[in-house]
Enzyme design. Structure first.
Site, short mmCIF file in Angstrom:
data_model
loop_
_atom_site.label_atom_id
_atom_site.label_comp_id
_atom_site.label_asym_id
_atom_site.label_seq_id
_atom_site.Cartn_x
_atom_site.Cartn_y
_atom_site.Cartn_z
N VAL A 152 0.84 -1.20 0.00
CA VAL A 152 0.00 0.00 0.00
C VAL A 152 0.87 1.25 0.00
CG1 VAL A 152 -1.79 1.30 1.23
CG2 VAL A 152 -1.93 -1.19 1.10
N CYS A 153 1.95 1.23 0.77
CA CYS A 153 2.85 2.39 0.83
C CYS A 153 3.53 2.62 -0.51
CB CYS A 153 3.90 2.19 1.93
SG CYS A 153 3.18 2.03 3.58
N ASP A 154 3.95 1.55 -1.16
CA ASP A 154 4.55 1.63 -2.49
C ASP A 154 3.54 2.24 -3.47
OD1 ASP A 154 6.75 0.08 -4.47
OD2 ASP A 154 4.74 0.21 -5.31
N THR B 104 2.92 6.00 -2.78
CA THR B 104 4.05 6.83 -3.21
C THR B 104 4.05 6.99 -4.72
OG1 THR B 104 5.30 6.11 -1.28
CG2 THR B 104 6.56 7.06 -3.10
#
Length: 166
Positions: free
Chosen positions: A59-61, A64
Site C-alpha cells: 500500500v505504501c509503495d 508513493t
C-alpha cells in the site's frame, strides 16, 4: 485526536493533530544522503505530504507511486513522502522502483514530523498513514488521517486539494 487502527488494532497517536486552516508546523527530517530537510526548504511550493508506515509495503509503495505520478502533471506541486524507514532503506526503494523524482524523507531520528503532525503510532513507533496538503504560504488546506493503516488514502480528494491550493 484522530482515531486510527492498524490491522484492526486501535493505535495511540502521539503529537498534535493538524487541521485545515492551521499554519503547517515546521519539522526536521533526513534526506537519503542524511542531510536535514525542513518544511521551509520547500517554501513557495504547494506540498503534498504523503505519510506512510513503511515504504517497503504494497500500500505504501502504491501510495508513493500514485501521488508522484499525479503530481508530475501539476505545476508547482512537490510530493514529500515521509516514513520512519531509515534513509538507506528509502534510497534502496527509490533505486529499485525506478522512480527518479520521488522525494523520500526519514523521520526515524527523532519523530520531529510525526509529533508535529500527530501521526506517531505509539505502539509501533511508525507513522500513521495520512496525507496533508500545504499551500505555498504554509497553510494546511487538506488533511486525511486514514482510519485504518492498511487502507489507501483518498487520492482524488488530495490531488483536487493540491490543484486548488496556491
Amino acid at each position: 485526536m484522530a482515531s486510527v487502527t492498524f490491522k484492526g488494532t486501535n493505535m495511540t497517536l502521539v503529537g498534535n493533530e493538524v487541521k485545515v486552516g492551521d499554519k503547517a508546523p515546521n519539522f526536521t527530517v533526513l534526506a537519503n544522503d542524511l542531510s536535514e530537510v525542513t518544511l521551509d526548504d520547500t517554501k513557495g511550493s504547494v506540498r503534498i505530504i504523503s505519510v506512510v508506515p513503511s515504504i517497503d509495503t504494497g500500500v505504501c509503495d502504491a501510495q508513493t507511486r500514485r501521488f508522484n505520478e499525479e503530481a508530475s502533471k501539476l505545476d508547482n506541486v512537490k510530493v514529500l513522502t515521509i516514513s520512519v524507514d531509515l534513509p538507506f532503506a528509502q534510497a534502496r526503494w527509490c533505486a529499485a522502483s525506478g522512480l527518479d523524482n520521488v522525494v523520500t524523507l526519514s523521520d526515524h531520528r527523532d519523530l520531529s514530523f510525526g509529533e508535529a503532525y500527530g501521526v506517531v503510532m505509539k505502539e509501533l513507533r511508525l507513522l500513521a498513514r495520512s496525507v496533508f496538503v500545504v499551500d505555498s504560504n504554509d497553510m494546511v488546506t487538506y488533511v486525511e488521517y486514514v482510519s485504518e493503516g492498511t487502507n489507501h488514502p483518498d487520492y482524488d480528494k488530495a490531488i483536487a486539494a493540491a490543484k486548488e491550493a496556491k
